[in-house]
Design a protein around this motif. Structure first.
Motif, PDB file in Angstrom:
ATOM      1  N   TRP A 152       0.849  -1.215   0.085  1.00  0.00           N
ATOM      2  CA  TRP A 152       0.079   0.051  -0.137  1.00  0.00           C
ATOM      3  C   TRP A 152       0.823   1.459  -0.040  1.00  0.00           C
ATOM      4  CZ3 TRP A 152      -5.080  -0.070  -0.664  1.00  0.00           C
ATOM      5  CH2 TRP A 152      -5.817  -1.477  -0.568  1.00  0.00           C
ATOM      6  N   LYS A 153       2.154   1.119  -0.297  1.00  0.00           N
ATOM      7  CA  LYS A 153       3.251   2.183  -0.327  1.00  0.00           C
ATOM      8  C   LYS A 153       3.446   2.584  -1.671  1.00  0.00           C
ATOM      9  CE  LYS A 153       6.067   2.944   2.955  1.00  0.00           C
ATOM     10  NZ  LYS A 153       5.286   3.981   4.037  1.00  0.00           N
ATOM     11  N   ASN A 154       3.022   3.708  -2.422  1.00  0.00           N
ATOM     12  CA  ASN A 154       3.368   3.999  -3.669  1.00  0.00           C
ATOM     13  C   ASN A 154       4.473   4.637  -3.905  1.00  0.00           C
ATOM     14  OD1 ASN A 154       0.984   3.060  -5.384  1.00  0.00           O
ATOM     15  ND2 ASN A 154      -0.283   4.169  -3.796  1.00  0.00           N
ATOM     16  N   SER A 155       5.114   5.302  -2.876  1.00  0.00           N
ATOM     17  CA  SER A 155       6.040   6.248  -3.003  1.00  0.00           C
ATOM     18  C   SER A 155       6.901   6.014  -1.588  1.00  0.00           C
ATOM     19  CB  SER A 155       5.625   7.726  -2.917  1.00  0.00           C
ATOM     20  OG  SER A 155       6.674   8.428  -3.142  1.00  0.00           O
ATOM     21  N   SER A 156       8.265   6.108  -1.877  1.00  0.00           N
ATOM     22  CA  SER A 156       9.280   6.241  -0.676  1.00  0.00           C
ATOM     23  C   SER A 156       9.372   7.747  -0.226  1.00  0.00           C
ATOM     24  CB  SER A 156      10.549   5.799  -1.167  1.00  0.00           C
ATOM     25  OG  SER A 156      11.171   6.508  -2.252  1.00  0.00           O
ATOM     26  N   LEU A 157       8.832   8.712  -0.943  1.00  0.00           N
ATOM     27  CA  LEU A 157       8.861  10.059  -0.594  1.00  0.00           C
ATOM     28  C   LEU A 157       8.183  10.136   0.512  1.00  0.00           C
ATOM     29  CD1 LEU A 157       8.921  11.831  -3.988  1.00  0.00           C
ATOM     30  CD2 LEU A 157      10.870  11.387  -2.650  1.00  0.00           C
ATOM     31  N   SER A 158       8.284  11.180   1.474  1.00  0.00           N
ATOM     32  CA  SER A 158       7.648  11.258   2.773  1.00  0.00           C
ATOM     33  C   SER A 158       7.958  12.655   3.504  1.00  0.00           C
ATOM     34  CB  SER A 158       8.090  10.158   3.929  1.00  0.00           C
ATOM     35  OG  SER A 158       7.374  10.523   5.117  1.00  0.00           O
ATOM     36  N   PRO A 159       6.701  13.406   4.005  1.00  0.00           N
ATOM     37  CA  PRO A 159       6.878  14.454   4.665  1.00  0.00           C
ATOM     38  C   PRO A 159       7.215  14.316   6.061  1.00  0.00           C
ATOM     39  CG  PRO A 159       4.501  13.742   4.555  1.00  0.00           C
ATOM     40  CD  PRO A 159       5.331  12.798   4.098  1.00  0.00           C
ATOM     41  N   LEU A 160       7.351  12.856   6.658  1.00  0.00           N
ATOM     42  CA  LEU A 160       7.771  12.544   7.986  1.00  0.00           C
ATOM     43  C   LEU A 160       8.844  11.662   8.022  1.00  0.00           C
ATOM     44  CD1 LEU A 160       3.917  11.586   9.045  1.00  0.00           C
ATOM     45  CD2 LEU A 160       5.319  13.699   9.617  1.00  0.00           C
ATOM     46  N   ASN A 161       9.630  11.554   9.088  1.00  0.00           N
ATOM     47  CA  ASN A 161      10.581  10.728   9.334  1.00  0.00           C
ATOM     48  C   ASN A 161      10.229   9.728  10.312  1.00  0.00           C
ATOM     49  OD1 ASN A 161      13.124   9.642  10.114  1.00  0.00           O
ATOM     50  ND2 ASN A 161      13.938  11.553  10.722  1.00  0.00           N
ATOM     51  N   VAL A 162      10.147   8.552   9.717  1.00  0.00           N
ATOM     52  CA  VAL A 162       9.177   7.391  10.388  1.00  0.00           C
ATOM     53  C   VAL A 162      10.014   6.272  10.763  1.00  0.00           C
ATOM     54  CG1 VAL A 162       7.249   5.817  10.162  1.00  0.00           C
ATOM     55  CG2 VAL A 162       7.182   7.936   8.903  1.00  0.00           C
ATOM     56  N   HIS A 163      10.002   5.636  11.832  1.00  0.00           N
ATOM     57  CA  HIS A 163      10.613   4.513  12.378  1.00  0.00           C
ATOM     58  C   HIS A 163       9.527   3.538  12.700  1.00  0.00           C
ATOM     59  CE1 HIS A 163      14.507   6.417  12.144  1.00  0.00           C
ATOM     60  NE2 HIS A 163      13.770   7.529  12.752  1.00  0.00           N
ATOM     61  N   TYR A 164       9.737   2.245  12.296  1.00  0.00           N
ATOM     62  CA  TYR A 164       8.581   1.252  12.623  1.00  0.00           C
ATOM     63  C   TYR A 164       9.056   0.331  13.617  1.00  0.00           C
ATOM     64  CZ  TYR A 164       6.608   2.973   8.290  1.00  0.00           C
ATOM     65  OH  TYR A 164       6.279   3.512   7.137  1.00  0.00           O
TER      66      TYR A 164
END
Length: 431
Positions: A152-164
């Protein structure tokens, strides 16, 4: 139907997927059953992706909407006072358990999660966000960024810095065989390690689903989020509970899914079932958090009079008929009948909570996840008059979330159809 399908494919995007080899058009509904354009009737155990919470043609909801439309006012915007919006906000604030709560209405769960992320990052002055592996929070730019499911992720670009973070992956080699307490301990240790090694100070928030919807109804063991919140509180990190699929008593054991963890979050997002088919979503959060935005804000259609009429009537119906208790009572009727399916070679797991159920389909020879077998069961249940859904990280999970208004007879009928369909697919896969 083939003519409508051809028209659909000509003007709708290719990534807008349809269920079934021969997609159906639903043209009517009453109670918990729908009818397609060919006159076939189905018991609906997916409810428009966990949205038609009361089922179809519910008099209380229909009449409330008709009364509002009869006034001639379908829309005014949030620039004017909206009585229905205030009344619904009062109810949700009270039910949330969040101190000094305030509510902002949107059109969908995606918008609700975007708003919650905006509140948290503004309050903490950082773009750093924690999210869960196997999660799904929407299809917009920001919510894709916190979605932990590659499909469900179409892009690696992100407005956030995310850690899972870990939490629903106990079957992976690193955690396999662990009990609840040991797994929670390992997850908390990993959270501390992430904060110590992968992030700068001032992380904004953790956003998590108590039960992962698109993730195939995978769920963390009860108490994990309480253990996580102890660590988050040490650093002032906020906690957002995404209740788009788990809210309004669906899990049976609590009104909000997060209640099973003994946690009161800083914000709760909601949508789907609240409007019983009408577009509504929103955020309920601590008043200081909600009031923390410094720029102007408006929601053109969020909280519009017609959706508010539907949502007020739906929530009143849920409370007046104690549908949370119904979910707790009827859930085991289905789940207890599905659990024996784990003896079949093509069934990897069965799980559920309240009126949320999932069955993982696996290749009987290798044990690998099998989207093909999940698709075969979807077709087999449709032929038998039952609508269900599918999902999961690898597309191999059957998922069911019926209207909260089903009867015990409905629960038994759906259970028996599922058992019959899965048994047939298992037999065919083995032969």
């Amino acid at each position: 139907m083939s003519e409508l399908l051809a028209r659909h494919r000509a003007v709708m995007p290719s990534w807008l997927s349809l269920y079934y080899d021969a997609p159906i058009e639903i043209t009517g509904g009453k109670g918990v059953r729908v009818t397609d354009a060919d006159g076939n009737s189905y018991l609906d155990f997916f409810a428009g992706i966990v949205t038609n919470m009361l089922g179809y043609d519910v008099a209380e909801v229909r009449e409330a909407v008709e009364r509002q439309i009869a006034t001639g006012v379908a829309h005014t915007s949030t620039l004017y006072l909206l009585r229905g919006q205030v009344e619904l906000a009062e109810k949700i604030a009270r039910l949330s358990g969040i101190p000094d709560a305030k509510v902002f209405f949107t059109n969908s769960g995606t918008e609700a999660n975007e708003t919650a992320l905006l509140l948290a990052t503004q309050a903490r002055g950082t773009d750093q966000v924690l999210a869960m592996r196997n999660s799904y929070h929407g299809r917009s730019y920001g919510t894709i960024a916190v979605t932990g499911n590659r499909g469900w992720k179409n892009s690696s670009l992100s407005p956030l810095n995310v850690h899972y973070l870990h939490g629903t992956d106990r079957d992976t080699p690193a955690f396999r065989g662990m009990g609840d307490a040991e797994y929670i301990e390992a997850c908390v240790a990993d959270l501390r390690d992430v904060l110590a090694t992968a992030t700068a100070p001032d992380v904004a928030c953790l956003i998590a689903e108590p039960v992962q919807g698109v993730g195939g109804f995978a769920m963390a063991p009860d108490g994990l989020y309480a253990a996580y919140k102890e660590v988050l509180d040490e650093q002032g990190i906020l906690f957002i509970s995404d209740e788009v699929q788990t809210g309004w008593g669906r899990t049976g054991s609590s009104f909000w899914g997060i209640g099973d963890h003994g946690v009161v979050p800083d914000a709760i997002t909601f949508a789907k079932g609240l409007g019983n088919g009408f577009a509504v979503g929103g955020v309920v959060a601590r008043g200081d958090l909600m009031d923390g935005l410094t720029a102007n804000g408006v929601s053109t259609f969020g909280g519009n009079p017609v959706s508010m009429a539907a949502a007020n009537a739906t929530l009143d119906y849920v409370l007046d008929h104690d549908l949370q208790a119904a979910a707790a009572r009827l859930g085991p009727v289905v789940l207890d009948g599905l659990l024996p399916l784990t003896a079949l070679a093509s069934v990897g797991a069965v799980r559920g909570k309240g009126l949320m159920f999932a069955v993982e389909m696996a290749d009987p020879a290798t044990g690998a996840p099998s989207p093909a077998l999940a698709g075969a069961v979807l077709e087999a249940t449709r032929r038998r008059g039952l609508l269900i859904g599918k999902g999961g990280l690898r597309g191999n999970v059957l998922r069911m979330a019926p209207p909260l208004t089903i009867t015990e007879a409905d629960a038994r009928e759906a259970r028996d159809i599922l058992v019959d369909a899965i048994t047939e697919v298992d037999h065919d896969a083995a032969s």
